[in-house]
Design a protein around this motif. Structure first.
Motif, PDB file in Angstrom:
ATOM      1  N   GLY A 110       0.783  -1.229   0.000  1.00 15.84           N
ATOM      2  CA  GLY A 110       0.000   0.000   0.000  1.00 15.84           C
ATOM      3  C   GLY A 110       0.812   1.274   0.000  1.00 15.84           C
ATOM      4  N   ASN A 111       0.194   2.316   0.462  1.00 10.08           N
ATOM      5  CA  ASN A 111       0.848   3.618   0.572  1.00 10.08           C
ATOM      6  C   ASN A 111       1.401   3.755   1.980  1.00 10.08           C
ATOM      7  N   PHE A 112       2.689   3.785   2.088  1.00 11.00           N
ATOM      8  CA  PHE A 112       3.351   3.888   3.385  1.00 11.00           C
ATOM      9  C   PHE A 112       4.215   5.131   3.387  1.00 11.00           C
ATOM     10  N   ASP A 113       3.939   6.055   4.307  1.00 14.19           N
ATOM     11  CA  ASP A 113       4.703   7.284   4.430  1.00 14.19           C
ATOM     12  C   ASP A 113       5.509   7.222   5.725  1.00 14.19           C
ATOM     13  N   PRO A 114       6.847   7.110   5.640  1.00  9.82           N
ATOM     14  CA  PRO A 114       7.647   6.987   6.851  1.00  9.82           C
ATOM     15  C   PRO A 114       7.505   8.189   7.794  1.00  9.82           C
ATOM     16  N   ALA A 115       7.310   9.385   7.254  1.00 11.46           N
ATOM     17  CA  ALA A 115       7.178  10.566   8.114  1.00 11.46           C
ATOM     18  C   ALA A 115       5.914  10.483   8.956  1.00 11.46           C
ATOM     19  N   VAL A 116       4.815  10.073   8.340  1.00 13.06           N
ATOM     20  CA  VAL A 116       3.563   9.925   9.082  1.00 13.06           C
ATOM     21  C   VAL A 116       3.701   8.806  10.107  1.00 13.06           C
ATOM     22  N   PHE A 117       4.363   7.723   9.722  1.00 15.68           N
ATOM     23  CA  PHE A 117       4.579   6.611  10.648  1.00 15.68           C
ATOM     24  C   PHE A 117       5.363   7.070  11.871  1.00 15.68           C
ATOM     25  N   GLY A 118       6.422   7.854  11.660  1.00 13.38           N
ATOM     26  CA  GLY A 118       7.225   8.349  12.779  1.00 13.38           C
ATOM     27  C   GLY A 118       6.426   9.261  13.689  1.00 13.38           C
ATOM     28  N   GLN A 119       5.582  10.114  13.115  1.00 17.70           N
ATOM     29  CA  GLN A 119       4.752  11.002  13.938  1.00 17.70           C
ATOM     30  C   GLN A 119       3.733  10.215  14.730  1.00 17.70           C
ATOM     31  N   GLN A 120       3.114   9.225  14.113  1.00 13.41           N
ATOM     32  CA  GLN A 120       2.133   8.406  14.824  1.00 13.41           C
ATOM     33  C   GLN A 120       2.800   7.609  15.929  1.00 13.41           C
ATOM     34  N   ALA A 121       3.968   7.076  15.660  1.00  4.35           N
ATOM     35  CA  ALA A 121       4.655   6.263  16.660  1.00  4.35           C
ATOM     36  C   ALA A 121       5.145   7.117  17.824  1.00  4.35           C
ATOM     37  N   ALA A 122       5.531   8.361  17.545  1.00  4.39           N
ATOM     38  CA  ALA A 122       6.073   9.211  18.605  1.00  4.39           C
ATOM     39  C   ALA A 122       5.012   9.607  19.624  1.00  4.39           C
ATOM     40  N   ILE A 123       3.745   9.679  19.217  1.00  7.05           N
ATOM     41  CA  ILE A 123       2.723  10.136  20.143  1.00  7.05           C
ATOM     42  C   ILE A 123       2.009   8.992  20.845  1.00  7.05           C
ATOM     43  N   GLN A 124       2.355   7.752  20.518  1.00  4.74           N
ATOM     44  CA  GLN A 124       1.687   6.624  21.150  1.00  4.74           C
ATOM     45  C   GLN A 124       2.265   6.385  22.543  1.00  4.74           C
ATOM     46  N   THR A 166       9.013  -2.330   9.659  1.00  4.80           N
ATOM     47  CA  THR A 166       9.516  -1.036  10.105  1.00  4.80           C
ATOM     48  C   THR A 166       9.163  -0.880  11.572  1.00  4.80           C
ATOM     49  N   ALA A 167      10.184  -0.617  12.393  1.00  2.00           N
ATOM     50  CA  ALA A 167       9.979  -0.484  13.840  1.00  2.00           C
ATOM     51  C   ALA A 167      10.566   0.835  14.305  1.00  2.00           C
ATOM     52  N   TYR A 168       9.832   1.523  15.172  1.00  3.06           N
ATOM     53  CA  TYR A 168      10.257   2.817  15.715  1.00  3.06           C
ATOM     54  C   TYR A 168      10.231   2.735  17.235  1.00  3.06           C
ATOM     55  N   ARG A 169      11.290   3.168  17.873  1.00  2.79           N
ATOM     56  CA  ARG A 169      11.336   3.214  19.331  1.00  2.79           C
ATOM     57  C   ARG A 169      12.268   4.336  19.787  1.00  2.79           C
ATOM     58  N   GLY A 170      11.979   4.853  20.973  1.00  2.00           N
ATOM     59  CA  GLY A 170      12.852   5.812  21.639  1.00  2.00           C
ATOM     60  C   GLY A 170      13.685   5.103  22.684  1.00  2.00           C
ATOM     61  N   ASP A 171      14.620   5.832  23.289  1.00  5.63           N
ATOM     62  CA  ASP A 171      15.471   5.197  24.291  1.00  5.63           C
ATOM     63  C   ASP A 171      14.723   4.953  25.603  1.00  5.63           C
ATOM     64  N   ARG A 172      13.696   5.745  25.873  1.00  4.46           N
ATOM     65  CA  ARG A 172      12.861   5.556  27.068  1.00  4.46           C
ATOM     66  C   ARG A 172      11.407   5.633  26.636  1.00  4.46           C
ATOM     67  N   ALA A 173      10.547   4.990  27.415  1.00  9.83           N
ATOM     68  CA  ALA A 173       9.124   5.027  27.086  1.00  9.83           C
ATOM     69  C   ALA A 173       8.544   6.415  27.337  1.00  9.83           C
ATOM     70  N   SER A 174       8.964   7.063  28.403  1.00 11.47           N
ATOM     71  CA  SER A 174       8.468   8.409  28.702  1.00 11.47           C
ATOM     72  C   SER A 174       9.585   9.414  28.460  1.00 11.47           C
ATOM     73  N   GLU A 175       9.283  10.445  27.717  1.00  6.26           N
ATOM     74  CA  GLU A 175      10.216  11.524  27.377  1.00  6.26           C
ATOM     75  C   GLU A 175      11.541  11.008  26.815  1.00  6.26           C
ATOM     76  N   PRO A 176      11.514  10.379  25.653  1.00  3.34           N
ATOM     77  CA  PRO A 176      12.767   9.883  25.079  1.00  3.34           C
ATOM     78  C   PRO A 176      13.663  11.031  24.611  1.00  3.34           C
ATOM     79  N   SER A 177      14.959  10.840  24.765  1.00  3.75           N
ATOM     80  CA  SER A 177      15.907  11.851  24.297  1.00  3.75           C
ATOM     81  C   SER A 177      16.518  11.458  22.959  1.00  3.75           C
ATOM     82  N   SER A 178      16.321  10.221  22.551  1.00  2.00           N
ATOM     83  CA  SER A 178      16.840   9.747  21.279  1.00  2.00           C
ATOM     84  C   SER A 178      15.863   8.707  20.735  1.00  2.00           C
ATOM     85  N   ASP A 179      15.797   8.605  19.413  1.00  4.75           N
ATOM     86  CA  ASP A 179      14.904   7.618  18.823  1.00  4.75           C
ATOM     87  C   ASP A 179      15.588   6.967  17.623  1.00  4.75           C
ATOM     88  N   ALA A 180      15.040   5.823  17.217  1.00  4.02           N
ATOM     89  CA  ALA A 180      15.629   5.079  16.111  1.00  4.02           C
ATOM     90  C   ALA A 180      14.531   4.376  15.341  1.00  4.02           C
TER      91      ALA A 180
END
Length: 157
Positions: free
Chosen positions: A79-93, A134-148
């Motif tokens: 389908g249509n996969f937009d990495p930028a939208v995916f990153g924004q959705q993952a960051a607010i979960q 595609t997997a997105y995670r930050g270094d901490r669950a709450s208030e991450p300072s880095s993400d990958a």
């Protein structure tokens, strides 16, 4: 009795005091510089640790996505996969939400062999299916300072 090396208090100029003060200033500047360098190295190592932890957490999530692909759970078409939208959705979960920031997409129909289907196996002989995970995670669950983000191609059954 006379001393040959002593000329009395009139001849002393206080040069030792000036030399000692100059050495003290030089040592203080070296100490301040050393503290600044140590502080900068501490910050750099903390950033490196945060980046590494975020990458390891994203890698673990990608491995969970591979297990989902093998278990036929939560597969999506290419389908249509937009990495930028995916990153924004993952960051607010929030952490532990049922919608984890991982996408498992079956890309078999996205990488076809063209109009003549040259080099493709018949559908009955296709044993392995390619998945894009595609997997997105930050270094901490709450208030991450880095993400990958880890984006892999997985050949599953």
């Amino acid at each position: 009795m006379t001393r040959s090396g002593f000329h009395g208090p009139r001849k002393q100029r206080g040069a030792a005091l000036y030399v000692a003060l100059i050495f003290l200033i030089i040592l203080a500047l070296l100490g301040i510089t050393g503290m600044q360098v140590a502080t900068m190295q501490e910050r750099m190592s903390a950033n490196y640790l945060a980046t590494n932890v975020a990458f390891q957490r994203a890698e673990a999530l990608a491995r969970e996505g591979e297990a989902q692909a093998n278990a036929s759970a939560r597969r999506e078409d290419c389908g249509n996969f937009d990495p930028a939208v995916f990153g924004q959705q993952a960051a607010i979960q929030p952490a532990g939400s049922p919608e984890t920031p991982v996408r498992v997409r079956n890309i078999d129909q996205c990488i076809g062999g063209g109009q003549l289907n040259i080099g493709e196996f018949p559908a009955s002989e296709k044993v392995f299916q390619p998945f894009r995970i595609t997997a997105y995670r930050g270094d901490r669950a709450s208030e991450p300072s880095s993400d990958a983000v880890v984006d892999t191609i997985f050949i599953g059954r």
